[in-house]
Design an enzyme around this catalytic site. Sequence first.
Site, short mmCIF file in Angstrom:
data_model
loop_
_atom_site.label_atom_id
_atom_site.label_comp_id
_atom_site.label_asym_id
_atom_site.label_seq_id
_atom_site.Cartn_x
_atom_site.Cartn_y
_atom_site.Cartn_z
N LYS A 27 0.84 -1.21 0.00
CA LYS A 27 0.00 0.00 0.00
C LYS A 27 0.87 1.25 0.00
CE LYS A 27 -4.00 -0.18 2.14
NZ LYS A 27 -3.89 -1.35 2.97
N ARG A 97 -3.66 2.81 8.30
CA ARG A 97 -3.92 1.59 7.55
C ARG A 97 -2.69 0.70 7.49
NH1 ARG A 97 -6.56 3.20 1.93
NH2 ARG A 97 -7.69 1.25 2.21
N GLY A 106 -8.09 -7.61 3.64
CA GLY A 106 -9.02 -7.74 4.76
C GLY A 106 -8.45 -8.44 5.98
N MET A 108 -5.72 -7.61 7.84
CA MET A 108 -5.21 -6.73 8.89
C MET A 108 -6.12 -5.52 9.02
SD MET A 108 -1.11 -7.17 8.40
CE MET A 108 -1.19 -6.69 6.69
N ARG A 358 -2.71 -1.56 -6.29
CA ARG A 358 -1.94 -2.78 -6.04
C ARG A 358 -2.22 -3.74 -7.20
NH1 ARG A 358 -5.41 -4.91 -0.80
NH2 ARG A 358 -7.43 -5.04 -1.83
N HIS A 480 -15.65 -8.87 0.32
CA HIS A 480 -14.59 -9.70 0.91
C HIS A 480 -14.62 -11.11 0.34
CE1 HIS A 480 -13.08 -12.52 4.02
NE2 HIS A 480 -12.08 -11.64 4.07
N ARG A 596 2.50 -48.02 -15.11
CA ARG A 596 2.64 -48.99 -14.01
C ARG A 596 1.85 -50.24 -14.34
NH1 ARG A 596 1.64 -43.59 -10.72
NH2 ARG A 596 0.28 -43.47 -12.53
N SER A 796 15.17 -43.38 -14.61
CA SER A 796 13.98 -42.60 -14.24
C SER A 796 13.90 -42.62 -12.72
CB SER A 796 12.72 -43.20 -14.86
OG SER A 796 11.60 -42.40 -14.53
N THR A 799 10.71 -40.69 -7.34
CA THR A 799 10.96 -39.88 -6.15
C THR A 799 9.98 -40.14 -5.01
OG1 THR A 799 9.74 -38.06 -7.18
CG2 THR A 799 12.15 -38.04 -7.38
N ASN A 800 8.88 -40.84 -5.27
CA ASN A 800 7.99 -41.21 -4.16
C ASN A 800 8.73 -42.15 -3.21
OD1 ASN A 800 6.06 -39.77 -5.55
ND2 ASN A 800 4.99 -41.57 -6.30
N CYS A 862 9.79 -39.56 -12.49
CA CYS A 862 8.42 -40.02 -12.74
C CYS A 862 7.58 -40.14 -11.46
CB CYS A 862 8.44 -41.37 -13.46
SG CYS A 862 9.21 -42.69 -12.51
N TYR A 882 13.82 -34.74 -18.42
CA TYR A 882 12.36 -34.57 -18.48
C TYR A 882 11.75 -34.87 -17.13
CZ TYR A 882 11.87 -39.66 -18.55
OH TYR A 882 11.91 -40.98 -18.20
#
Length: 906
Positions: A27, A97, A106, A108, A358, A480, A596, A796, A799-800, A862, A882
Amino acid sequence: MAKKMVYFFGNGVAEGHGLSKGLLGGKGHGLHEMTHAGLPVPPGFTITTEVCRYYYAHNRQFPPGLEEEVLQNLRKVEEAKGQKFGDPHNPLLVSVRSGAPVSMPGMMDTILNLGLNDETVKGLAEMANERFAYDSYRRFLQMFGKVVLKIDDRLFDRELEAVKERKAEELGKSAKEVKDTDLTAEDWKEVVERFKEVIRKETGAHFPQDPYQQLWMAIKAVFDSWNNPRAIEYRRIEGIPDDLGTACNVVAMVFGNLGDDSGTGVMFTRDPNTGEKRVYGEFLPNAQGEDIVAGIRTPMPLSKRDKKDPNQISLEEWDPNVYKELLELADKLERYYKDMQDIEFTIERKKVWLLQTRRGKRTPKAEVKIAVDMAKEGLITREEAIMRVDPYRFEQVLHPYIDEKVVEKQLGYVPVIARGIAASPGAATGKVVFHPDKAHDLAEKGERVILVRVETSPEDIKGMAAAVGILTGRGGALSHAAVVARGMGKPAVVGAEMLDIYEDEGYFKVSGEHTYNGKEVVVREGEVITIDGGSGKVYLGDVPKVEPELGGEVAELLEWADEVRKGKLGVRANADTPEDARRAREFGAEGIGLARTEHMFFAEERIRDFRTMILFASRKGERYEEAKGRIKSYQAEDFYGLLKEMDGLPVIIRLLDPPLHEFLPKTEDQIKETAQYAGVSEEEIRRLVEATEEANPMLGHRGVRLAITYPDIYAMQTEAVAEAYLKLKEEGYNPKPKIMLPLVAFASEMEKVREIVEGVLERYGLKGKIEVGTMIELPRAAVKGDEIARYADFFSFGTNDLTQTTLGFSRDDAGKFLPEYIEKGLLEDDPFKTVDDAVVALVEMGTSRGKCEKENLEVGVCGEHGGDPKSIRKFYKAGVDYVSASPFRVPVARLAAAQAVLGERC
């Protein structure tokens, strides 16, 4: 603090010009820049965010020297305005303000009309009129009471309602029909006295009459509001750091409530719902800014084209000259900032004043259109347009929507029960809930809820974030509820005034004149409704929705993104069925990064054969061979469909990798059914199940370990791949399958199982024509990437599982404690959603070591992280070729990949 703490702006002087939003807040930054640009801004000053940070670091004490700087700058404001703070005859009034570096609408606090007391109100009346003066005084008392003194707002509302009830008798109206504009100066004087009595009763002290005491109490309250519950919750939801702090802006008041030649409004330089290039907004005559946001009075549109009711009057009609000036100011601000602006303005006796500008919050769809249009207009570059779009919000562009022709075709009727203002697009279905806390609690349990409120307030933020959609009975397109919903990308319908909402009783009703069947409809808490934030309609029950397609500006933006990332970071899809593959290709996937094979066995007739094959694998025999033969047939059919849909593009097929416990019969019914199907006793099935049970199946007999002990399972799957490949070749297609071996830890495993696979491929004449690679999902495999690469054509990263094995977190159980880790700041992100840096380090290590051994080694990711924008940036830096994501996240991955590439250029 030795640094300058307060910056003045006014009369063409902007001490903060060129300084950052981080210091001045959004602001304050806007006020200084608008002043510097010569736009009409009332004078004021900004107390920096550094003061706020000092305030919290020193037990809520102001830094030495702040009082002197504030008073010096207050004198400058007095000089600029020709008024004096606290003067009983010509009083200067100010607003106090908040203004954080990142927009928090809204969340603050703000106090208007500060400086009024029992004496200065008389001076204000002399300058204007009594009605205006006492209307301003009562507003100040209520705001100060609520924000600074923490008095329940409803106590003030009750006193005002009591005065309106008395007024209703005088006017021969109902209390609900009495508007603020019906009250006279004497009425407002009565309200003022009632409000002062509320303050005395609630605090045990009289309202402070000293304007300087009011000012310091208000500044303190603004800094305190940085850590109020709703602000903390909003920052948590939006991922805003807690240590930024807020600035505090003290600005000379200009008045929109002086009479019928004054007013207040909000305008966007483009439509925040659609992104269309036109000024869009709302205006209230004879009002102050809080009236619009609160949604208490129905505002008028700025332009004639936005009138919903011919009896309405637009600002364009109210005063064409003011309207023209606002359009010119909007154009100047948009060109100055090179982005869509959200502008607050006040008209004081036909003079326009700008109070804030803004970056305007917009729907995800509008965000895309605005970025693309601005690039075409030459305001920004294509690269800037790509970087302008938040990839997490971009996913919501693909939200389903409602087509009433489809609804009527499927249901035979269209169950519309209400209409409101289309505040944030997208269709959402959920159970009706009236209280924010309950919405949050139900959502935590997995329920989809629609939060229904008469009107929302900042305190509702937790429930709004939890709900899938928001419906209100009051408020305009800039209320709001509308602003927050757009910011969150949630469907919202506001201002549905035909709804009679009884929050405490737990229901709403609509009279028959508005409903599809002409009958009154009562909807109770827990019943299901659907809202369409694009049309503003509310439907009874769950109505059919239409899946969106990529097109228009979305497709154009993605084309630009593809140009940036091509040759640097590819995007593929995780897909297990032809339908998934088709959708992925439509969304721009450049192949399948993970198919899979075990996911292909969940159909009822297939799971029986799969269970039989697994249970009898160690014994072989007729039942085993029969089950395996049928599975091969299923697999060949599945691979044929996938490869056909992805004709000419790579398809990586992961061979069997189930933790066996996921597929074995568990219940008595399943055991009985398996026994009957296999032609053996239930007791034998129980023994076989018991023999395959493992203490830790996720790290047990799975992946390549199955192939080492039961090599003919992988041989069978390879045969299915080969047969699908050859069939497609005969039909003139160009299939590009690749075979991936899961859960490899040792180069010796890779070497041994590759021999099995290539032995089969050689029988079909396909050795060397179908690549064989591995999924890296164990830390050892990443560390030993150079050794494994000798036997792999590609890597590949899964990552899980790599996250589980690196962090020692079970994906299935981590939900019990991870939320607390994140809440307490022990972790910034859920590592199963955004990849952990330690996992990235392993990806980088495995990639570099693998490519050192084999320069042309292709490396991808993957896991689910392949569709997460923050993770994609990390993977690009780690050197992968990729990423692969679920079909619906492919467009997001395309955008995020381009942003990762552009981010490296900066």
